[in-house]
Design an enzyme around this catalytic site. Sequence first.
Site, short mmCIF file in Angstrom:
data_model
loop_
_atom_site.label_atom_id
_atom_site.label_comp_id
_atom_site.label_asym_id
_atom_site.label_seq_id
_atom_site.Cartn_x
_atom_site.Cartn_y
_atom_site.Cartn_z
N GLN A 29 0.82 -1.21 0.00
CA GLN A 29 0.00 0.00 0.00
C GLN A 29 0.86 1.26 0.00
O GLN A 29 0.54 2.25 -0.67
CB GLN A 29 -0.93 0.00 1.22
CG GLN A 29 -2.06 -0.99 1.16
CD GLN A 29 -3.11 -0.66 0.11
OE1 GLN A 29 -3.29 0.49 -0.27
NE2 GLN A 29 -3.82 -1.67 -0.35
N ASP A 84 0.45 -5.76 9.59
CA ASP A 84 -0.33 -5.81 10.84
C ASP A 84 0.48 -6.31 12.02
O ASP A 84 0.36 -5.80 13.13
CB ASP A 84 -1.55 -6.73 10.66
CG ASP A 84 -2.57 -6.16 9.71
OD1 ASP A 84 -2.66 -4.93 9.58
OD2 ASP A 84 -3.31 -6.96 9.10
N HIS A 109 -5.90 -0.49 7.42
CA HIS A 109 -6.58 -1.67 7.97
C HIS A 109 -6.74 -1.42 9.46
O HIS A 109 -5.83 -0.90 10.11
CB HIS A 109 -5.75 -2.93 7.71
CG HIS A 109 -6.40 -4.22 8.14
ND1 HIS A 109 -7.76 -4.40 8.15
CD2 HIS A 109 -5.87 -5.38 8.57
CE1 HIS A 109 -8.04 -5.64 8.55
NE2 HIS A 109 -6.92 -6.25 8.82
N ASP A 192 -13.09 -7.77 6.69
CA ASP A 192 -11.90 -7.99 5.87
C ASP A 192 -11.24 -9.32 6.22
O ASP A 192 -10.90 -10.11 5.32
CB ASP A 192 -10.91 -6.84 6.08
CG ASP A 192 -9.67 -6.98 5.21
OD1 ASP A 192 -9.78 -6.76 3.99
OD2 ASP A 192 -8.60 -7.31 5.73
N SER A 253 -22.98 -22.17 -20.25
CA SER A 253 -23.95 -23.06 -20.89
C SER A 253 -25.07 -23.43 -19.92
O SER A 253 -24.95 -23.29 -18.70
CB SER A 253 -23.24 -24.34 -21.35
OG SER A 253 -22.83 -25.10 -20.22
#
Length: 334
Positions: A29, A84, A109, A192, A253
């Site tokens: 990030q 984390d 987060h 999450d 299908s």
Amino acid sequence: MPAIIHQDNDADLSLLENKTIAVLGYGSQGHAHAQNLRESGLRVIVAELPETDNHRQAVADGFQPVSAAEAVRQSDVAAVLLPDEVVHEVFRAEIRDHLTPGDVLIFAHGFNVRFGLIDVPEGVSAVLVAPLGPGCLVREKYVRGEGVPCLIATAEGAGRDAMAVGLAYAKGIGCTRAGAIETTFAEETETDLFGEQAVLCGGLSALMQAGFETLVEAGYQPEIAYLVSVHEVKQIVDLIHQGGLGYMRRCVSNTAEYGDYTRGPRIIDDRTKAEMRRILAEISDGRFAREWIEENRSGAADFEEMRRRQAAHSMGEIGRRMRELISGVNAKEG
């Protein structure tokens, strides 16, 4: 009640124009946030450990990385974009004592805030800006003039302008182009983790591997087992992403659609949902968080063994070979 979703017009980037933003960590990030914020005209400094690949990449991208402590000292807004499992240690050692009242902490987060692993000082606002996608996509979308949606929240004790600052940050990284959805630290963290464990990573990976093993053990060619159990998953997911389950079912299908309705519930049944509920309970009551933190404190030996065992699975080698043969696959190695 419908979700509250903020767009570009709801966010005021000028709230950050005279501030210094520290991006702590130049990983998945971090690299995206730092570059996007800079290209949005904001002042950004990066913190990264010296002599690491991330540090070298930050330098190559035009930043001059400093320590986390120095970055926090220089900043008004600090984005904590570290793994984390290390945030609580870095927070105590290098972040907390250098915060001053009025500072804003941004988290991608909510893990460490939700489970009480860090204590945010009085007068400092904790804000969640969590992109719903990996950093590489946050960067790619921004460069194309698009954006990845995000979740946004403020923690208890946050200042009155904290949400507005969070929205400005979300705009700076491109997320309000797609939408910033209001939530809470608890909701973002728990959903999450559940998504990762039960569906996106844990559930889907286990389903694909079980399908591959079932076919190979029954005597079918492993290359074909890989194609139908792994490779074609992207085609189905892309159709769902474009138009939902209904659109996917119109594209396949009649035979596939009938098999979906009649056999799918035999694979994902009440026992599966019961286990999902147990996983969710382990997340919401903190058991998973404690397990993960303890795993890392003890040297992560079990985690590394799981990695080695999965890397040695025959599906990995078959997959590498098939990706080399199939045109249109942007092959990468894990």
